[in-house]
Design a protein around this motif. Structure first.
Motif, PDB file in Angstrom:
ATOM      1  N   ARG A  28      73.876  13.611  98.133  1.00  0.00           N
ATOM      2  CA  ARG A  28      75.143  12.876  98.076  1.00  0.00           C
ATOM      3  C   ARG A  28      75.297  11.945  99.275  1.00  0.00           C
ATOM      4  O   ARG A  28      75.679  10.783  99.130  1.00  0.00           O
ATOM      5  CB  ARG A  28      76.320  13.849  98.015  1.00  0.00           C
ATOM      6  CG  ARG A  28      76.398  14.590  96.697  1.00  0.00           C
ATOM      7  CD  ARG A  28      77.517  15.596  96.703  1.00  0.00           C
ATOM      8  NE  ARG A  28      77.540  16.325  95.450  1.00  0.00           N
ATOM      9  CZ  ARG A  28      78.536  17.091  95.063  1.00  0.00           C
ATOM     10  NH1 ARG A  28      79.595  17.251  95.837  1.00  0.00           N
ATOM     11  NH2 ARG A  28      78.482  17.728  93.909  1.00  0.00           N
ATOM     12  N   LEU A  29      75.001  12.463 100.460  1.00  0.00           N
ATOM     13  CA  LEU A  29      75.091  11.620 101.659  1.00  0.00           C
ATOM     14  C   LEU A  29      74.113  10.454 101.590  1.00  0.00           C
ATOM     15  O   LEU A  29      74.444   9.331 101.957  1.00  0.00           O
ATOM     16  CB  LEU A  29      74.835  12.457 102.906  1.00  0.00           C
ATOM     17  CG  LEU A  29      75.929  13.456 103.269  1.00  0.00           C
ATOM     18  CD1 LEU A  29      75.476  14.340 104.431  1.00  0.00           C
ATOM     19  CD2 LEU A  29      77.222  12.744 103.606  1.00  0.00           C
ATOM     20  N   THR A  30      72.906  10.735 101.116  1.00  0.00           N
ATOM     21  CA  THR A  30      71.899   9.683 100.979  1.00  0.00           C
ATOM     22  C   THR A  30      72.356   8.613  99.998  1.00  0.00           C
ATOM     23  O   THR A  30      72.234   7.414 100.259  1.00  0.00           O
ATOM     24  CB  THR A  30      70.557  10.279 100.539  1.00  0.00           C
ATOM     25  OG1 THR A  30      70.145  11.245 101.511  1.00  0.00           O
ATOM     26  CG2 THR A  30      69.481   9.221 100.387  1.00  0.00           C
ATOM     27  N   LEU A  31      72.899   9.039  98.856  1.00  0.00           N
ATOM     28  CA  LEU A  31      73.378   8.095  97.853  1.00  0.00           C
ATOM     29  C   LEU A  31      74.542   7.258  98.379  1.00  0.00           C
ATOM     30  O   LEU A  31      74.606   6.050  98.148  1.00  0.00           O
ATOM     31  CB  LEU A  31      73.774   8.833  96.571  1.00  0.00           C
ATOM     32  CG  LEU A  31      72.621   9.388  95.759  1.00  0.00           C
ATOM     33  CD1 LEU A  31      73.117  10.414  94.735  1.00  0.00           C
ATOM     34  CD2 LEU A  31      71.871   8.265  95.061  1.00  0.00           C
ATOM     35  N   LEU A  32      75.480   7.898  99.082  1.00  0.00           N
ATOM     36  CA  LEU A  32      76.600   7.152  99.653  1.00  0.00           C
ATOM     37  C   LEU A  32      76.110   6.100 100.640  1.00  0.00           C
ATOM     38  O   LEU A  32      76.633   4.982 100.686  1.00  0.00           O
ATOM     39  CB  LEU A  32      77.578   8.107 100.343  1.00  0.00           C
ATOM     40  CG  LEU A  32      78.450   8.947  99.419  1.00  0.00           C
ATOM     41  CD1 LEU A  32      79.227   9.980 100.224  1.00  0.00           C
ATOM     42  CD2 LEU A  32      79.385   8.087  98.595  1.00  0.00           C
ATOM     43  N   ARG A  33      75.104   6.439 101.411  1.00  0.00           N
ATOM     44  CA  ARG A  33      74.543   5.488 102.374  1.00  0.00           C
ATOM     45  C   ARG A  33      73.826   4.349 101.644  1.00  0.00           C
ATOM     46  O   ARG A  33      73.997   3.180 101.970  1.00  0.00           O
ATOM     47  CB  ARG A  33      73.594   6.227 103.317  1.00  0.00           C
ATOM     48  CG  ARG A  33      73.189   5.462 104.531  1.00  0.00           C
ATOM     49  CD  ARG A  33      72.433   6.295 105.575  1.00  0.00           C
ATOM     50  NE  ARG A  33      71.530   7.300 105.046  1.00  0.00           N
ATOM     51  CZ  ARG A  33      71.725   8.628 105.118  1.00  0.00           C
ATOM     52  NH1 ARG A  33      72.815   9.102 105.686  1.00  0.00           N
ATOM     53  NH2 ARG A  33      70.849   9.472 104.627  1.00  0.00           N
ATOM     54  N   GLU A  34      73.028   4.695 100.620  1.00  0.00           N
ATOM     55  CA  GLU A  34      72.269   3.680  99.886  1.00  0.00           C
ATOM     56  C   GLU A  34      73.172   2.715  99.123  1.00  0.00           C
ATOM     57  O   GLU A  34      72.853   1.541  98.982  1.00  0.00           O
ATOM     58  CB  GLU A  34      71.300   4.341  98.903  1.00  0.00           C
ATOM     59  CG  GLU A  34      70.128   5.024  99.561  1.00  0.00           C
ATOM     60  CD  GLU A  34      69.241   5.762  98.569  1.00  0.00           C
ATOM     61  OE1 GLU A  34      69.488   5.685  97.338  1.00  0.00           O
ATOM     62  OE2 GLU A  34      68.306   6.426  99.025  1.00  0.00           O
ATOM     63  N   ASP A  38      77.969  -1.169  97.436  1.00  0.00           N
ATOM     64  CA  ASP A  38      78.242  -1.349  96.007  1.00  0.00           C
ATOM     65  C   ASP A  38      78.607  -0.011  95.355  1.00  0.00           C
ATOM     66  O   ASP A  38      77.825   0.574  94.609  1.00  0.00           O
ATOM     67  CB  ASP A  38      77.032  -1.968  95.309  1.00  0.00           C
ATOM     68  CG  ASP A  38      77.374  -2.560  93.954  1.00  0.00           C
ATOM     69  OD1 ASP A  38      78.518  -2.369  93.477  1.00  0.00           O
ATOM     70  OD2 ASP A  38      76.496  -3.212  93.363  1.00  0.00           O
ATOM     71  N   PRO A  39      79.815   0.508  95.643  1.00  0.00           N
ATOM     72  CA  PRO A  39      80.211   1.808  95.109  1.00  0.00           C
ATOM     73  C   PRO A  39      80.311   1.841  93.584  1.00  0.00           C
ATOM     74  O   PRO A  39      80.114   2.895  92.979  1.00  0.00           O
ATOM     75  CB  PRO A  39      81.558   2.087  95.771  1.00  0.00           C
ATOM     76  CG  PRO A  39      82.050   0.757  96.227  1.00  0.00           C
ATOM     77  CD  PRO A  39      80.840  -0.075  96.497  1.00  0.00           C
ATOM     78  N   LEU A  43      78.535   4.600  90.923  1.00  0.00           N
ATOM     79  CA  LEU A  43      79.175   5.321  89.814  1.00  0.00           C
ATOM     80  C   LEU A  43      78.443   5.068  88.493  1.00  0.00           C
ATOM     81  O   LEU A  43      78.307   5.986  87.679  1.00  0.00           O
ATOM     82  CB  LEU A  43      80.644   4.925  89.711  1.00  0.00           C
ATOM     83  CG  LEU A  43      81.514   5.356  90.898  1.00  0.00           C
ATOM     84  CD1 LEU A  43      82.911   4.788  90.759  1.00  0.00           C
ATOM     85  CD2 LEU A  43      81.542   6.863  91.028  1.00  0.00           C
ATOM     86  N   ILE A  44      77.975   3.855  88.282  1.00  0.00           N
ATOM     87  CA  ILE A  44      77.208   3.558  87.064  1.00  0.00           C
ATOM     88  C   ILE A  44      75.909   4.347  87.059  1.00  0.00           C
ATOM     89  O   ILE A  44      75.534   4.960  86.045  1.00  0.00           O
ATOM     90  CB  ILE A  44      76.954   2.040  86.945  1.00  0.00           C
ATOM     91  CG1 ILE A  44      78.277   1.319  86.688  1.00  0.00           C
ATOM     92  CG2 ILE A  44      75.934   1.736  85.858  1.00  0.00           C
ATOM     93  CD1 ILE A  44      78.196  -0.187  86.832  1.00  0.00           C
ATOM     94  N   TYR A  45      75.214   4.368  88.192  1.00  0.00           N
ATOM     95  CA  TYR A  45      73.966   5.126  88.317  1.00  0.00           C
ATOM     96  C   TYR A  45      74.210   6.613  88.061  1.00  0.00           C
ATOM     97  O   TYR A  45      73.494   7.251  87.278  1.00  0.00           O
ATOM     98  CB  TYR A  45      73.384   4.901  89.718  1.00  0.00           C
ATOM     99  CG  TYR A  45      72.179   5.732  90.026  1.00  0.00           C
ATOM    100  CD1 TYR A  45      70.972   5.538  89.356  1.00  0.00           C
ATOM    101  CD2 TYR A  45      72.232   6.712  91.016  1.00  0.00           C
ATOM    102  CE1 TYR A  45      69.858   6.302  89.649  1.00  0.00           C
ATOM    103  CE2 TYR A  45      71.123   7.476  91.317  1.00  0.00           C
ATOM    104  CZ  TYR A  45      69.938   7.268  90.634  1.00  0.00           C
ATOM    105  OH  TYR A  45      68.840   8.041  90.925  1.00  0.00           O
TER     106      TYR A  45
END
Length: 95
Positions: A28-34, A38-39, A43-45
């Motif tokens: 989750r932290l990695t995804l938020l950083r990546e 483009d939030p 969400l689409i991913y």
């Protein structure tokens, strides 16, 4: 040899590195950083992954499959920005 990254082990949807339900805290932290810039794309991913996970987990457990609400919270709920409520300390208003 490098440590395994925190990615999903399909069709079980467990983290390859820590065996927690994916997305684990590190994922989750990695995804938020990546996806910081483009939030909506995040969400689409995650919505696409939720779709994949629901089908695969249902195939593995057709009679006691995953609860839709729990899957939503696991894949999308944590990534949806929260707005402060009226009168809350973080809302900037005094009660």
């Amino acid at each position: 040899m490098s440590a395994p990254s925190h990615v999903a082990l399909r069709p079980l949807w467990l983290c390859r590195a820590c065996a927690a339900p994916w997305p684990c805290a590190t994922a989750r932290l990695t995804l938020l950083r990546e996806y910081a810039d483009d939030p909506v794309a995040l969400l689409i991913y995650l919505g696409g992954l939720l779709h994949d996970a629901a089908g695969q987990l249902h195939t593995l457990h057709p009679h006691d499959g995953p609860d839709p609400g729990q899957l939503f919270a696991r894949f999308l709920g944590w990534a949806i920005p929260r707005r402060p409520t009226r009168g809350s300390a973080s809302g900037g208003e005094l009660a």
